[in-house]
Design a protein around this motif. Structure first.
Motif, mmCIF file in Angstrom:
data_model
loop_
_atom_site.group_PDB
_atom_site.id
_atom_site.type_symbol
_atom_site.label_atom_id
_atom_site.label_comp_id
_atom_site.label_asym_id
_atom_site.label_seq_id
_atom_site.Cartn_x
_atom_site.Cartn_y
_atom_site.Cartn_z
ATOM 1 N N LEU A 3 0.845 -1.189 0.000
ATOM 2 C CA LEU A 3 0.000 0.000 0.000
ATOM 3 C C LEU A 3 0.884 1.244 0.000
ATOM 4 O O LEU A 3 1.193 1.805 1.046
ATOM 5 N N ILE A 4 1.298 1.641 -1.197
ATOM 6 C CA ILE A 4 2.121 2.839 -1.341
ATOM 7 C C ILE A 4 1.185 4.034 -1.500
ATOM 8 O O ILE A 4 0.420 4.109 -2.458
ATOM 9 N N THR A 5 1.242 4.944 -0.547
ATOM 10 C CA THR A 5 0.397 6.138 -0.614
ATOM 11 C C THR A 5 1.037 7.168 -1.544
ATOM 12 O O THR A 5 2.179 7.020 -1.969
ATOM 13 N N VAL A 6 0.297 8.226 -1.815
ATOM 14 C CA VAL A 6 0.806 9.274 -2.705
ATOM 15 C C VAL A 6 2.056 9.913 -2.109
ATOM 16 O O VAL A 6 3.051 10.129 -2.811
ATOM 17 N N SER A 7 2.037 10.207 -0.803
ATOM 18 C CA SER A 7 3.209 10.830 -0.185
ATOM 19 C C SER A 7 4.391 9.866 -0.148
ATOM 20 O O SER A 7 5.546 10.264 -0.318
ATOM 21 N N ARG A 8 4.116 8.585 0.075
ATOM 22 C CA ARG A 8 5.189 7.587 0.051
ATOM 23 C C ARG A 8 5.763 7.461 -1.361
ATOM 24 O O ARG A 8 6.974 7.262 -1.541
ATOM 25 N N ALA A 9 4.917 7.598 -2.363
ATOM 26 C CA ALA A 9 5.380 7.548 -3.745
ATOM 27 C C ALA A 9 6.407 8.645 -4.007
ATOM 28 O O ALA A 9 7.392 8.432 -4.719
ATOM 29 N N LEU A 10 6.176 9.822 -3.434
ATOM 30 C CA LEU A 10 7.136 10.915 -3.612
ATOM 31 C C LEU A 10 8.476 10.556 -2.981
ATOM 32 O O LEU A 10 9.533 10.829 -3.563
ATOM 33 N N GLU A 11 8.464 9.939 -1.802
ATOM 34 C CA GLU A 11 9.712 9.528 -1.155
ATOM 35 C C GLU A 11 10.463 8.521 -2.032
ATOM 36 O O GLU A 11 11.684 8.608 -2.185
ATOM 37 N N LEU A 12 9.730 7.576 -2.600
ATOM 38 C CA LEU A 12 10.357 6.574 -3.460
ATOM 39 C C LEU A 12 10.867 7.188 -4.757
ATOM 40 O O LEU A 12 11.874 6.753 -5.315
ATOM 41 N N ALA A 71 4.500 12.576 -13.327
ATOM 42 C CA ALA A 71 5.866 12.042 -13.375
ATOM 43 C C ALA A 71 6.147 11.175 -12.154
ATOM 44 O O ALA A 71 6.751 10.095 -12.264
ATOM 45 N N VAL A 72 5.710 11.622 -10.981
ATOM 46 C CA VAL A 72 5.937 10.862 -9.743
ATOM 47 C C VAL A 72 5.172 9.545 -9.775
ATOM 48 O O VAL A 72 5.734 8.467 -9.544
ATOM 49 N N LEU A 73 3.882 9.615 -10.069
ATOM 50 C CA LEU A 73 3.039 8.418 -10.012
ATOM 51 C C LEU A 73 3.420 7.404 -11.088
ATOM 52 O O LEU A 73 3.465 6.196 -10.829
ATOM 53 N N ARG A 74 3.688 7.889 -12.301
ATOM 54 C CA ARG A 74 4.054 6.967 -13.385
ATOM 55 C C ARG A 74 5.380 6.267 -13.092
ATOM 56 O O ARG A 74 5.536 5.062 -13.345
ATOM 57 N N ARG A 75 6.358 7.023 -12.588
ATOM 58 C CA ARG A 75 7.683 6.434 -12.340
ATOM 59 C C ARG A 75 7.608 5.365 -11.258
ATOM 60 O O ARG A 75 8.192 4.280 -11.391
ATOM 61 N N VAL A 76 6.893 5.642 -10.170
ATOM 62 C CA VAL A 76 6.774 4.665 -9.088
ATOM 63 C C VAL A 76 5.989 3.440 -9.554
ATOM 64 O O VAL A 76 6.360 2.298 -9.264
ATOM 65 N N ASN A 77 4.911 3.670 -10.295
ATOM 66 C CA ASN A 77 4.109 2.557 -10.804
ATOM 67 C C ASN A 77 4.940 1.658 -11.718
ATOM 68 O O ASN A 77 4.877 0.424 -11.633
ATOM 69 N N LYS A 84 -4.049 8.936 -0.292
ATOM 70 C CA LYS A 84 -4.611 7.620 -0.570
ATOM 71 C C LYS A 84 -3.552 6.671 -1.134
ATOM 72 O O LYS A 84 -2.588 7.110 -1.765
ATOM 73 N N PRO A 85 -3.730 5.361 -0.949
ATOM 74 C CA PRO A 85 -2.871 4.394 -1.636
ATOM 75 C C PRO A 85 -3.041 4.525 -3.147
ATOM 76 O O PRO A 85 -4.144 4.799 -3.634
ATOM 77 N N LEU A 86 -1.962 4.332 -3.878
ATOM 78 C CA LEU A 86 -2.036 4.473 -5.334
ATOM 79 C C LEU A 86 -3.065 3.517 -5.929
ATOM 80 O O LEU A 86 -3.747 3.859 -6.900
ATOM 81 N N ALA A 87 -3.178 2.329 -5.352
ATOM 82 C CA ALA A 87 -4.111 1.339 -5.887
ATOM 83 C C ALA A 87 -5.565 1.774 -5.741
ATOM 84 O O ALA A 87 -6.444 1.246 -6.426
#
Length: 332
Positions: free
Chosen positions: A128-137, A215-221, A175-178
């Protein structure tokens, strides 16, 4: 490599290294080399041993409560065994022969860890990667975007991504990306419509936010191999005709900017940067990033060298020689 023959098939037989005792309690491991030829067996043995070490490494990584680490370990485990990781629903739709092969391997004596089922039968849950966690990654995944940049350039590259994510979270929540839906992105777009009307901003302001968020969401996904379908298409705003920026007249520059005491409120380096801009047209960031060896004041024609050393220039044409004269020379 110690290989032995059982019946008609050769096997690799070695002690389990102490470092992997926590994930494999066996004293020794026996791996089928799936051949009756000793020569072929000796060729295959080093490769299969390397794969077994990869399996143990994946088990060690998976021996954690961290969902992201365990998910990544399950993928490594499957790859080391020669399989592609699939979630449970896709595993269930596999051809019967491949499905049974996976089940047989999980049930075999070679498999002594729950990670085997997680990886080969799709039991590992999507973290469960949230939006803020996605930025960290994102910072680690997008390291290629900062190659050659100075510390200040990295800071300025990071800021719009941070702003876009913070704006998005403020509207739809962390929210979680999923769990993200098209409604979330349309709500964010509506929020920007209201801002454009209320604050007289240009569509470019909204489009930058949408671009950096995407850019953040696509790269992490992609790089985390989450396999999500993120509805990020067709969210941008149509750009109007770009307004021509009014220029400063010579008289205005002389009588206002260069009037006695007009810039006394500025910090000395900021004041010098502004004055260098007057006769050179250089960007403030280009002037602020100058290194001592790029400032040539003792040459017959004093000048500045703009070079991609220790930083990245905006364009290829940004590498240039800029003569200094007038107030710009005085400031330097």
């Amino acid at each position: 490599m110690n290989i032995t023959k059982r019946g008609e098939i050769w096997h690799l037989r070695r002690r389990v290294p102490k470092g992997y005792a926590s994930v494999d309690p066996r004293r020794e491991v026996v791996i089928s080399l799936r051949t009756g030829s000793e020569a072929v067996a000796r060729q295959k043995a080093p490769m299969l041993w390397a794969e077994q070490v990869e399996v143990w490494e994946a088990m060690l990584d998976g021996d954690t409560e961290d969902a992201e680490a365990r998910f990544a370990a399950a993928k490594r485990f499957a790859k080391a065994r020669g399989y592609r990781f699939l979630d449970a629903r896709k595993v269930a739709r596999l051809p019967v022969q491949e499905l049974l092969a996976r089940i047989d391997l999980v049930a075999s004596d070679e498999m002594r860890d729950p990670l085997g089922a997680d990886s080969l039968l799709g039991g590992a849950e999507l973290p469960l990667i949230t939006v803020s966690r996605a930025l960290e990654l994102f910072w680690g995944l997008a390291r290629d975007k900062t190659l050659g940049k100075s510390a200040d350039q990295v800071r300025r590259w990071r800021y719009p991504h941070i702003k876009a994510v913070q704006n998005f979270v403020s509207v739809v929540g962390d929210k979680p990306l999923a769990d993200l839906t098209i409604d979330d992105f349309l709500d964010f777009r509506d929020w920007w419509v209201e801002r454009l009307e209320r604050e007289w901003l240009t569509p470019n302001s909204a489009n930058k936010d949408l671009t950096h968020l995407s850019a953040v969401l696509r790269r992490v996904n992609r790089d985390k191999r989450l396999g999500l379908e993120l509805p990020l298409e067709d969210l941008g705003f149509r750009q109007g005709k770009a307004a021509r920026r009014p220029s400063f007249s010579d008289d205005w520059v002389r009588d206002r900017l260069l009037a006695a005491g007009a810039l006394d409120g500025l910090e000395p380096q900021a004041r010098a940067i502004l004055l260098v801009m007057v006769n050179t047209g250089l960007r403030p960031s280009e002037i602020a990033a100058l290194r001592p060896e790029e400032i040539r004041l003792d040459d017959p024609i004093p000048h500045l060298l703009l070079q991609p050393i220790g930083r990245v220039l905006k364009t290829q044409n940004a590498e240039r020689v800029m003569p200094l004269h007038g107030v710009s020379l005085d400031a330097m």
